[in-house]
Design an enzyme around this catalytic site. Structure first.
Site, PDB file in Angstrom:
ATOM      1  N   LYS A  21      21.396 -54.990   7.540  1.00 17.06           N
ATOM      2  CA  LYS A  21      22.751 -55.550   7.464  1.00 17.06           C
ATOM      3  C   LYS A  21      22.684 -57.052   7.219  1.00 17.06           C
ATOM      4  O   LYS A  21      23.421 -57.584   6.378  1.00 17.06           O
ATOM      5  CB  LYS A  21      23.515 -55.278   8.756  1.00 17.06           C
ATOM      6  CG  LYS A  21      24.929 -55.865   8.766  1.00 17.06           C
ATOM      7  CD  LYS A  21      25.599 -55.766  10.119  1.00 17.06           C
ATOM      8  CE  LYS A  21      25.103 -56.822  11.070  1.00 17.06           C
ATOM      9  NZ  LYS A  21      25.921 -56.940  12.293  1.00 17.06           N
ATOM     10  N   GLN A  59      25.339 -67.521  13.027  1.00 18.46           N
ATOM     11  CA  GLN A  59      25.981 -67.135  11.769  1.00 18.46           C
ATOM     12  C   GLN A  59      26.743 -68.299  11.151  1.00 18.46           C
ATOM     13  O   GLN A  59      26.838 -68.410   9.928  1.00 18.46           O
ATOM     14  CB  GLN A  59      26.921 -65.949  11.990  1.00 18.46           C
ATOM     15  CG  GLN A  59      26.197 -64.636  12.211  1.00 18.46           C
ATOM     16  CD  GLN A  59      27.160 -63.478  12.446  1.00 18.46           C
ATOM     17  OE1 GLN A  59      28.346 -63.668  12.637  1.00 18.46           O
ATOM     18  NE2 GLN A  59      26.631 -62.270  12.429  1.00 18.46           N
ATOM     19  N   ASP A  96      19.612 -58.654  19.540  1.00 22.04           N
ATOM     20  CA  ASP A  96      20.179 -57.374  19.117  1.00 22.04           C
ATOM     21  C   ASP A  96      19.438 -56.211  19.767  1.00 22.04           C
ATOM     22  O   ASP A  96      19.954 -55.090  19.815  1.00 22.04           O
ATOM     23  CB  ASP A  96      20.130 -57.219  17.590  1.00 22.04           C
ATOM     24  CG  ASP A  96      21.336 -57.853  16.918  1.00 22.04           C
ATOM     25  OD1 ASP A  96      22.297 -58.209  17.626  1.00 22.04           O
ATOM     26  OD2 ASP A  96      21.322 -57.998  15.687  1.00 22.04           O
TER      27      ASP A  96
END
Length: 435
Positions: free
Chosen positions: A23, A172, A321
């Protein structure tokens, strides 16, 4: 499918699976291809709720796309830093990368936009990024709650500027600025605890692969202190005819963890030890717990001789994650495990720190949150476990991680399992095929 009843494994066999594309790499590649000068073919693309949201945004913005899900391929005609439709409404849905990347891209390129999202994304804070962009002259009007989706952007573009962003809560933001900096040139100053984080390293590596010149520069800010990195991105036309996307290491880790939990060998097609994805560090955790790791045509972990394993103390700030994956692994250890420095995962798809505690306790495992010396940690104390209904909080990683527990104990039921569509829509089909 409203509920998934996990089947306890009665007859062990080795695991050999294929997972979707990354992703993180897919959405970075989509953005870089869109701002390039020329047509780019992306291979190994992840097709999931998140990536489809990103593709839908690009289509609404007027980019020419050829999408072939069967071939896992997208061909994009790059517009050399221009947005074809620069007065439009887009919806990032629940995709965190699309939310951050699109916000920065549209502010940098200029135009008038409305950015909408899902209810879940509306809960996730954006104020830090929005304030940084406002500081560069971008007019941003939040339509519901200040610092959150939805909002309007009115921008004349951001050109040849210096901009600072704190990486502590989300890297991000930094990745978005580093990539969008290639449009008009930009100096990006990173501060905070994750200036050298795994996802920033992916971004820097991909800038290099796409031919974008990004140099580390000296921090000339007189107030600069602590962790800082400054990157100078030069404005320059670039193109990439073809780009191959790695398989998703985050997804692969579930199956490697299953290998340990079941005491079998596990191999995931296309996974390499030299992967640029930060979650490759989870393989070294499995090695600490007794697994052998080898690589031929792909990485294989061998846990056939691991009858039991002890808990560990582990800093997961740079591959968080896998905190949920590690939590389930820790529940089956002989001794307690301490997962450290994961406070930033409290503002992701769910409050993952609290979720770990809630759902492990349902299974009978001991779990508590520790906050000390500025670090948020989770202490997991193994106990006799039993089945339970696991709530997933619309969080794909909760569904996929806690399904692993049901391979060892009877009666584990995953509520709303299809929230995994966010990144791995056929996860439970793959699980069925294994056992």
């Amino acid at each position: 499918m409203e509920k998934y009843i996990v089947k306890k494994v009665k007859e062990k066999k080795n695991i050999n699976v294929e997972v979707p594309g990354s992703k993180s790499i897919t959405n970075r590649a989509l953005m870089l291809a869109a701002i390039s000068n020329g047509t780019c073919k992306l291979n190994g693309v992840l097709f999931s709720d998140d990536s489809r949201a990103f593709l839908e945004c690009l289509e609404r913005l007027g980019f020419q796309l050829e999408i072939d899900e069967e071939k896992k391929q997208v061909i994009i005609k790059g517009e050399n830093g221009h947005i074809p439709n620069n007065n439009v409404t887009i919806n990032v849905r629940s995709a965190g990368t699309a939310a951050r990347f699109m916000t920065v891209l549209l502010a940098v390129c200029g135009g008038d936009y409305i950015l909408e999202s899902s209810e879940q994304m509306k809960k996730r804070p954006m104020s830090q990024l929005l304030e940084s962009l406002r500081g560069k002259g971008v007019d941003i009007n939040c339509l519901e709650k200040e610092g959150h989706f939805p909002f309007e952007i009115h921008s004349q573009g951001i050109c040849q500027t210096d901009i600072s962003i704190d990486t502590t809560k989300s890297s991000q933001y930094a990745s978005a600025l580093l990539m969008a900096g290639a449009v008009n040139g930009m100096n990006v100053r990173l501060t905070g605890s994750r200036v050298e984080g795994a996802y920033i390293k992916i971004t820097l590596r991909m800038l290099e692969q796409f031919g974008i010149r990004c140099e580390e520069a000296k921090d000339t800010n007189e107030e600069g202190c602590g962790n800082t990195k400054v990157y100078r991105i030069q404005k320059k036309e670039f193109s990439k005819e073809q780009y191959d996307i790695e398989p998703d290491m985050s997804a692969a880790c579930y199956f490697y963890a299953m290998g340990l939990l079941l005491g079998v060998k596990s191999k995931v097609k296309g996974i390499r030890l030299d992967s640029m994805q930060g979650d490759v560090k989870f393989l070294q955790v499995l090695k600490k717990l007794g697994c052998n790791i080898s690589e031929t045509d792909a990485v294989e972990i061998d846990a056939e001789n691991v009858n039991e394993y002890s808990g560990i103390e582990i800093d997961m700030s740079d591959f968080s994650d896998q905190a949920l994956t590690m939590a389930v692994v820790a529940a089956f250890a002989k001794t307690p495990t301490k997962i450290m420095n994961v406070g930033h995962i409290r503002v992701q798809e769910s409050d993952r720190v609290q979720v770990i505690v809630n759902e492990l306790r349902k299974l009978g495992c001991g779990a508590e949150i520790l906050v000390e010396h500025g670090s948020t940690d989770i202490l997991i104390t193994p106990k006799m476990m039993h089945g339970a209904e696991i709530d997933t909080y619309e969080d794909h990683r909760v569904a996929m991680s806690f399904a692993m527990a049901g391979l060892r104990i009877d009666g584990v039921i995953i509520n709303n399992p299809m929230c995994c569509k966010k990144t791995f829509e056929n996860y439970f089909e793959v699980l069925e095929r294994i056992y």
